[in-house]
Design an enzyme around this catalytic site. Structure first.
Site, PDB file in Angstrom:
ATOM      1  N   ARG A  46      24.088  84.035 -39.607  1.00 26.78           N
ATOM      2  CA  ARG A  46      24.232  82.863 -38.739  1.00 26.78           C
ATOM      3  C   ARG A  46      25.369  83.155 -37.776  1.00 26.78           C
ATOM      4  NH1 ARG A  46      29.432  82.228 -40.198  1.00 26.78           N
ATOM      5  NH2 ARG A  46      29.499  80.502 -38.758  1.00 26.78           N
ATOM      6  N   GLY A  47      25.584  82.240 -36.838  1.00 30.22           N
ATOM      7  CA  GLY A  47      26.627  82.456 -35.831  1.00 30.22           C
ATOM      8  C   GLY A  47      25.969  82.990 -34.567  1.00 30.22           C
ATOM      9  N   ALA A  48      26.276  82.348 -33.437  1.00 25.29           N
ATOM     10  CA  ALA A  48      25.579  82.676 -32.199  1.00 25.29           C
ATOM     11  C   ALA A  48      25.621  84.172 -31.857  1.00 25.29           C
ATOM     12  CB  ALA A  48      26.145  81.824 -31.056  1.00 25.29           C
ATOM     13  N   ARG A  89      14.281  80.232 -35.414  1.00 27.02           N
ATOM     14  CA  ARG A  89      15.290  79.219 -35.058  1.00 27.02           C
ATOM     15  C   ARG A  89      15.163  78.943 -33.570  1.00 27.02           C
ATOM     16  NH1 ARG A  89      21.158  79.801 -37.426  1.00 27.02           N
ATOM     17  NH2 ARG A  89      21.216  77.745 -36.477  1.00 27.02           N
ATOM     18  N   GLN A 194      32.341  75.514 -43.673  1.00 29.01           N
ATOM     19  CA  GLN A 194      32.425  76.914 -43.236  1.00 29.01           C
ATOM     20  C   GLN A 194      33.852  77.444 -43.344  1.00 29.01           C
ATOM     21  OE1 GLN A 194      31.059  74.407 -41.478  1.00 29.01           O
ATOM     22  NE2 GLN A 194      29.188  75.035 -40.430  1.00 29.01           N
ATOM     23  N   ASP A 235      31.756  76.707 -28.793  1.00 29.15           N
ATOM     24  CA  ASP A 235      30.307  76.871 -28.698  1.00 29.15           C
ATOM     25  C   ASP A 235      29.848  76.814 -27.260  1.00 29.15           C
ATOM     26  OD1 ASP A 235      28.900  76.820 -31.508  1.00 29.15           O
ATOM     27  OD2 ASP A 235      30.654  75.534 -31.619  1.00 29.15           O
ATOM     28  N   ASN A 244      33.083  72.315 -29.439  1.00 30.74           N
ATOM     29  CA  ASN A 244      33.229  73.147 -30.633  1.00 30.74           C
ATOM     30  C   ASN A 244      32.957  72.268 -31.850  1.00 30.74           C
ATOM     31  OD1 ASN A 244      33.878  75.720 -31.831  1.00 30.74           O
ATOM     32  ND2 ASN A 244      35.820  74.854 -32.505  1.00 30.74           N
ATOM     33  N   LYS A 245      32.956  72.886 -33.026  1.00 32.65           N
ATOM     34  CA  LYS A 245      32.666  72.184 -34.284  1.00 32.65           C
ATOM     35  C   LYS A 245      33.394  70.839 -34.368  1.00 32.65           C
ATOM     36  CE  LYS A 245      30.739  73.684 -37.101  1.00 32.65           C
ATOM     37  NZ  LYS A 245      29.275  73.549 -37.057  1.00 32.65           N
TER      38      LYS A 245
END
Lengths: 339, 339
Positions: A46-48, A89, A194, A235, A244-245
């Site tokens: 995972r993770g862009a 995805r 996370q 992001d 961001n998160k």
């Protein structure tokens, strides 16, 4: 090893299974497109940035597996593979981006082996570039950290979200590599933890001292002068805000109140200068993330939940923006950052 | 029903088993001192004011169960019961306070039945006083809430922490009783999730609209103008600060940034005017609260954890202090509040 890589001998994709962290460190091997797609869907990777390389290696894997006897057959096989990988995805733009960039390269090939060589070399280039960009972010950013600093971070902007090194955690790694002693305070990052699961594990692997706190403790640790700097990833960076998160904005207000520098580390690929805080819709995630912890119910059955995935931190709360192009101070002119 | 009460017919203590919430609403009955002590130790009943009444009813139960034939025997039985009850949670001052107040009353009795009557009436008085104080806090505080307000709260300062009504949630209940429409945003309150488990459940029982969020979302909901007021309880109020559940200080800074009124609702019994922020030691709780979710491991085995139970919110972050004596505005002169 890297979060995701190509195993030359076995002709397979290898990756760290992130669903098992922090309880188990297991390297898994994808020898078929089906097993790769399962790994993406199950968030084993995972993770862009990491997904960009995953998509690219997926096409390379499809090229080595194809039994096509001519260029048209091979192209057809790869197009099917591209569609299959992207569908795992559909909203992950980096995954599709990695696939597309490799697919675009095949037009340069003259024969079957040429296609195989080109897709493999393009996939490796994407992965290498990701590491290179993070290392440059680290090299620019580490100058902002001083020996003895305790740095607070949120979520995981580390090597497990990228091919290697990381953005926010990459800056910390680069400072440590330069001989600075840096300690980290990791916010657990509800609701998916996370920070508690992955950031702590990553830093412990590298013997970088890390202390886990609950997200709500950030004000307290700042008021007790236990934090010198804050670094987070991003992001999406619009003309006026850092997306961001969820929780990032809260920490930024607290850092401002306590006059603690607040840094954002991200590649220029996240810049989106044509959008603004109020033109970006914030995705709401499943209520069950706050109602359940795996299969343990932690809130009433039918309680109303608000679960935004991101928040927006206005540029005035940010001390500096660290990209692979350098360190930028307010006012941030995104055109300048992108040059 | 009340969080804890005396069942006249059965001669037993009845309480809501809070360990089962929000999954199950079960009333349990304690007919013996052993079952009461088990309930206290297992946190089936918790919250400082609720424990005061629990201790008091414990002595009343011991008096009804005692087979002593004379005053000396009865006194001896109650002294043993007092020691046993206090030992279940030795640091809970309210538990010991409730026990001691009832024990002090027995000197007024002339015979065995007199003792039984006096301890029972003193225990009921303690429970009734707790409800009365909360109702007065509610009556004073509700004037600060307007029809249509959305009020954010942290942890559980509700009826489940008291005998009934609650402090912060009592203010909300009183406003609703006056016909005002009030919605609540409940922060889940890591690491023990009292907000997610108990506050949501309590409010849903009363049909007061409640939305659950993660603690880190408080800045985001304020910036999106989803919150008009914040109300929290307090564990201890020193000359310069409010000690309350960890996370309270973080929310107070965010409320100040967004110019949202921040109210503290607490009985004057929590005032501690001879102490100051830096003379109170903040208790650190077990690391496993952040490493495990019940039996699910959520962080690396040996990760360092910082887990303070409380934080201190300076008086300048508080818009008003609501006690049973009235609403007080800064500068808060605690002597005045206690009059």
């Amino acid at each position: 090893m890297r979060t995701i890589d190509w195993n030359e001998e076995a002709g397979s994709i290898v990756m760290i299974d992130q669903t098992l962290l922090p309880l188990e460190y297991r390297i898994i091997e994808c020898k078929t497109l089906a097993s790769l797609c399962e790994a993406i869907r199950s968030l084993r990777v995972r993770g862009a940035p990491a997904l960009g390389a995953t998509g690219a290696y997926g096409i390379a894997l499809a090229a080595t597996l194809s039994s096509a006897k001519n260029m048209a057959g091979m192209t057809k096989d790869l197009e099917i593979a591209a569609k299959t990988i992207k569908s795992t995805r559909p909203t992950a733009v980096n995954l599709a981006g990695g696939v597309d960039r490799v697919m675009d390269a095949i037009s340069d090939a003259f024969d079957l082996n040429g296609i195989r060589d080109i897709v493999m070399s393009e996939a490796k280039k994407i992965a290498d570039e990701d590491v290179e960009i993070n290392k440059r972010i680290g090299a620019h950013g580490e100058k902002l950290l001083e020996d003895g600093d305790t740095v607070m971070t949120h979520c995981n902007a580390g090597r497990m979200a990228c091919v290697d090194w990381g953005t926010a955690l990459g800056v910390i790694r680069s400072a440590v590599e330069k001989g600075k002693e840096i300690s980290v305070i990791a916010c657990e990052t509800r609701p998916l933890n996370q920070g508690g699961r992955i950031t702590t594990w990553e830093l412990m692997q590298d013997n970088i001292p890390v202390t886990l706190i609950a997200d709500s403790m950030s004000g307290h640790v700042m008021s007790k002068e236990m934090v010198n700097k804050v670094i987070v990833g991003a992001d999406r960076i619009t003309g006026d805000a850092i997306f961001n998160k969820i929780g990032t904005y809260t920490h930024s207000v607290l850092a401002k109140e306590h006059e603690i520098p607040f840094f954002v580390a991200a590649p220029t690929s996240t810049l989106d200068p044509n959008n603004w805080e109020d033109t970006v819709e914030i995705e709401e995630r499943d209520s069950d993330e706050l109602r359940f912890f795996r299969d343990i119910q932690i809130a009433p059955d039918d309680v109303k939940v608000y679960n935004p995935a991101f928040d927006a931190t206005p540029m005035e709360n940010i001390t500096a923006l660290i990209t692979e192009k350098g360190v930028f101070y307010p006012p941030f002119l995104l055109d300048e950052v992108m040059l």
